[in-house]
Scaffold this active site. Structure first.
Site, PDB file in Angstrom:
ATOM      1  N   ARG A  40      74.884  68.094  86.417  1.00 49.17           N
ATOM      2  CA  ARG A  40      75.796  69.120  85.872  1.00 49.17           C
ATOM      3  C   ARG A  40      77.123  69.219  86.614  1.00 49.17           C
ATOM      4  NH1 ARG A  40      70.638  71.222  85.607  1.00 49.17           N
ATOM      5  NH2 ARG A  40      69.814  70.927  83.520  1.00 49.17           N
TER       6      ARG A  40
ATOM      7  N   ASP B 189      56.924  79.568  80.418  1.00 48.31           N
ATOM      8  CA  ASP B 189      58.018  78.735  80.959  1.00 48.31           C
ATOM      9  C   ASP B 189      59.393  79.262  80.568  1.00 48.31           C
ATOM     10  OD1 ASP B 189      59.272  76.646  82.342  1.00 48.31           O
ATOM     11  OD2 ASP B 189      59.438  75.451  80.506  1.00 48.31           O
TER      12      ASP B 189
ATOM     13  N   ASP C 163      61.570  80.643  82.723  1.00 48.52           N
ATOM     14  CA  ASP C 163      62.522  80.536  83.833  1.00 48.52           C
ATOM     15  C   ASP C 163      63.379  81.819  83.948  1.00 48.52           C
ATOM     16  OD1 ASP C 163      61.927  77.556  83.215  1.00 48.52           O
ATOM     17  OD2 ASP C 163      63.068  77.416  85.059  1.00 48.52           O
TER      18      ASP C 163
HETATM   19  O1  LIG Z   1      61.800  74.259  86.396  1.00 48.79           O
HETATM   20  C1  LIG Z   1      62.584  73.353  86.670  1.00 48.79           C
HETATM   21  O2  LIG Z   1      62.720  72.880  87.805  1.00 48.79           O
HETATM   22  C2  LIG Z   1      63.450  72.836  85.573  1.00 48.79           C
HETATM   23  C3  LIG Z   1      64.504  71.937  85.801  1.00 48.79           C
HETATM   24  C4  LIG Z   1      65.319  71.512  84.722  1.00 48.79           C
HETATM   25  C5  LIG Z   1      66.437  70.594  85.101  1.00 48.79           C
HETATM   26  O3  LIG Z   1      66.621  70.391  86.320  1.00 48.79           O
HETATM   27  O4  LIG Z   1      67.158  70.030  84.281  1.00 48.79           O
HETATM   28  C6  LIG Z   1      65.035  72.038  83.416  1.00 48.79           C
HETATM   29  C7  LIG Z   1      63.950  72.942  83.297  1.00 48.79           C
HETATM   30  N1  LIG Z   1      63.192  73.308  84.348  1.00 48.79           N
HETATM   31  C8  LIG Z   1      63.587  73.549  82.049  1.00 48.79           C
HETATM   32  O5  LIG Z   1      62.635  74.336  81.990  1.00 48.79           O
HETATM   33  C9  LIG Z   1      64.334  73.245  80.881  1.00 48.79           C
HETATM   34  O6  LIG Z   1      64.059  73.761  79.790  1.00 48.79           O
HETATM   35  C10 LIG Z   1      65.422  72.334  81.006  1.00 48.79           C
HETATM   36  C11 LIG Z   1      66.310  71.862  80.042  1.00 48.79           C
HETATM   37  C12 LIG Z   1      67.133  70.986  80.681  1.00 48.79           C
HETATM   38  C13 LIG Z   1      68.220  70.199  80.110  1.00 48.79           C
HETATM   39  O7  LIG Z   1      68.942  69.567  80.890  1.00 48.79           O
HETATM   40  O8  LIG Z   1      68.386  70.198  78.858  1.00 48.79           O
HETATM   41  N2  LIG Z   1      66.790  70.920  81.991  1.00 48.79           N
HETATM   42  C14 LIG Z   1      65.747  71.744  82.226  1.00 48.79           C
END
Ligand SMILES: O=C(O)c1cc(C(=O)O)c2c(n1)C(=O)C(=O)c1cc(C(=O)O)[nH]c1-2
Length: 540
Positions: free
Chosen positions: A113, A283, A285
């Site tokens: 990112r 989940d 978050d």
């Molecule tokens: O719990 C985590 O450590 C973690 C990391 C990431 C990530 O680093 O991209 C995502 C998620 N969870 C997650 O739950 C999620 O829906 C998600 C979507 C994305 C994306 O880049 O589209 N990353 C992540």
């Protein structure tokens, strides 16, 4: 051209800078730029001025970060490229070595990112848990520091944040039972200055919200960039889901998962927290951005922090004491069913067990996922990229094994039966009330970040590959770019060089939606979105 060092004064005074110096432009995470060169009256004249194809097919999530006439952007596999921001002339390219890394513990696509800036340095967090500092003008490595071993349950996907000479980052790993942390490194040397676990040990405050021993595999990633309040000298950071997903295995609130934590940036010490989803089993978050904005709710002025949570509720929290001001639904939300004494209440009937499948909303992908909102101080609206899905979810047996997924649930993402217009929308929410001001429905999911400007515009990229410019007040579409070569999940940014304003965005479909999107990912219109990273820059 000369490269002007990025000082604390400049980071704290984004309102008067011509660049885009950090992930969400300023410490409040507004995603708002004070530029009027491109505005509602002339936006139809926007034209592409340069572009760059990355050659990668994963999700492209980084915003262009711009200092003066130098742009820094990362690719999904931890390349960092510097361009002349006005012309696209490539200045240098750095490839972090991932050749010996399996990328086994990246849950939701191989992504990055973007960068942070300080002094002459540029900072990138990597998929094998390094923070790398490079010299902005030349691309030479200044220092590298690995914060955790690779492929053992953690990774880093976020853009770092620099506060008073500290480079602050957090881990991904919530799906692998890693114990998350946020850490601050000395910007000059890379030396660790503090490390704050997001899951307390049994003897620490919050430690009793976990069953015995569970904190060690408790998750709580911190995988998105935080926010800094210069007035109260407070750092805010969102914390991810608990591990495993199945909550029957870890009774209790499970602090600080699914929470925003307020920290002292000098020490990492936690001042207070607010938990968006207690004892999360879906989940959801709590990592989504926290935007600092002053609001007047029901006649009372508040220094607020707002967040559109994955759980489908839009929260306004008092950023001084952490008390809830309001929470309003911005998507169908059934798992969190209401509030009591300022604390969310979850519906016990919608908690899965190994014997019980439930149907609930939103899906684990969220009413909104990581795609950052923007809060516009002129309209007092928050612009929220929204996804309309629900899910079936059921418990399953699971045992912890380092580096392997630690979920204990099976699931399927389905359409939201209460939302027939499509998989997505862009909505404007009045931050003074939490109520919707306007909405732009979309057949496809809307997975791109938001950028608002003093020109009265709101920019965001669509899954079918256009940069949109909306009238920020009304939501009217004023301009769409020509077809880009892929769908966008990018975060648009804007900057001014020699009096001329530019807007940049990545196309490059990917991220969690196509991998985990269930029925949505299988929808032909979504399944047929072409991939391929491609940076576009527009100007008048
Ligand atoms: O719990 C985590 O450590 C973690 C990391 C990431 C990530 O680093 O991209 C995502 C998620 N969870 C997650 O739950 C999620 O829906 C998600 C979507 C994305 C994306 O880049 O589209 N990353 C992540």
């Amino acid at each position: 051209a000369d490269y002007a060092p990025v000082t604390d004064a400049r980071l704290g005074a984004a309102a008067t800078d011509n660049g885009w110096l950090m992930y969400r432009r300023d410490y409040t995470s507004s995603g708002y730029a004070p530029f009027e060169g491109i505005n509602t009256a002339n936006v139809t004249g926007l034209k592409q001025v340069w572009d760059y194809k990355t050659g990668f097919d994963q999700g492209h999530e980084a915003p262009p970060i711009v200092n003066g006439d130098t742009m820094f952007i990362t690719t999904p596999k931890n390349e960092l490229i510097a361009f002349q921001a006005s012309t696209g002339k490539q200045l240098w390219k750095y490839q972090h070595d991932l050749s010996k890394v399996g990328l086994k513990t990246v849950c939701c696509d191989v992504v990055n990112r973007g960068v942070a800036l300080y002094g002459n340095d540029v900072y990138m967090a990597t998929l094998d848990n390094y923070v790398v500092a490079l010299d902005g003008p030349t691309g030479k490595v200044v220092w590298k520091q690995q914060l955790a071993p690779s492929d053992k349950g953690t990774a880093m996907t976020l853009a770092p944040l620099v506060v008073k000479g500290k480079v602050i980052v957090g881990l991904s790993g919530g799906e692998y039972g890693a114990r998350g942390f946020i850490t601050a490194l000395d910007a000059k040397t890379g030396k660790t200055l503090w490390k704050q676990y997001t899951i307390p040990a049994p003897n620490e405050p919050g430690g009793k919200t976990w069953p015995k021993g569970a904190y060690k595999t408790g998750g709580g990633g911190a995988w998105l960039t935080g926010t800094y309040d210069t007035d109260t000298d407070t750092l805010f950071w969102g914390v991810g889901n608990p591990g495993p997903w199945l909550a029957t295995l870890r009774p209790g609130d499970n602090l600080y998962t699914d929470s925003v934590i307020a920290m002292n940036p000098a020490t990492g010490k936690i001042k207070w927290h607010y938990q968006y989803t207690p004892n999360d089993t879906w989940d959801y978050d709590g990592t989504n951005e926290t935007v600092l904005t002053d609001i007047t709710y029901e006649g009372t002025a508040h220094k607020a922090l707002v967040s559109a949570s994955r759980n489908g509720w839009f929260y306004a929290i008092d950023r001084v004491d952490g008390k809830l001001i309001y929470a309003k639904k911005f998507a169908t939300a059934t798992s969190v069913s209401g509030f009591k004494d300022g604390k969310p209440v979850t519906d016990p009937a919608l908690r899965p067990t190994v014997d019980k499948e439930v149907f609930t909303c939103p899906s684990f992908l969220g009413g909104k996922n990581w795609w950052p909102i923007s809060v516009d101080p002129q309209t007092h609206m928050a612009y929220v990229p929204t996804m309309h899905t629900c899910m079936t979810i059921k418990g399953a047996t699971v045992a912890y094994k380092a580096g392997l997924p630690f979920l204990g649930e099976t699931f399927k993402v389905v359409a939201d039966p209460a939302h027939k217009e499509g998989w997505g929308s862009v909505q404007a929410i009045d931050v003074n009330t939490g109520e919707q001001a306007w909405t732009h429905p979309s057949k496809l999911p809307w997975n791109s970040g938001m950028l608002s400007t003093a020109g009265g515009l709101l920019f965001s990229g669509s899954a079918d590959g256009h940069l949109y410019a909306f009238d920020a007040k009304t939501g009217k579409v004023l301009w769409t770019s020509p077809q880009m070569t892929s769908g966008s999940i990018g975060v648009p940014s804007t900057w001014v060089v020699d009096g001329k304003q530019y807007v940049g965005i990545y196309a490059g479909w990917g991220g969690a939606t196509p991998i985990w999107g269930g029925d949505m990912a299988k929808d032909e219109a979504v399944a047929n979105i072409p991939v391929g990273g491609h940076l576009y820059v527009f100007s008048l």
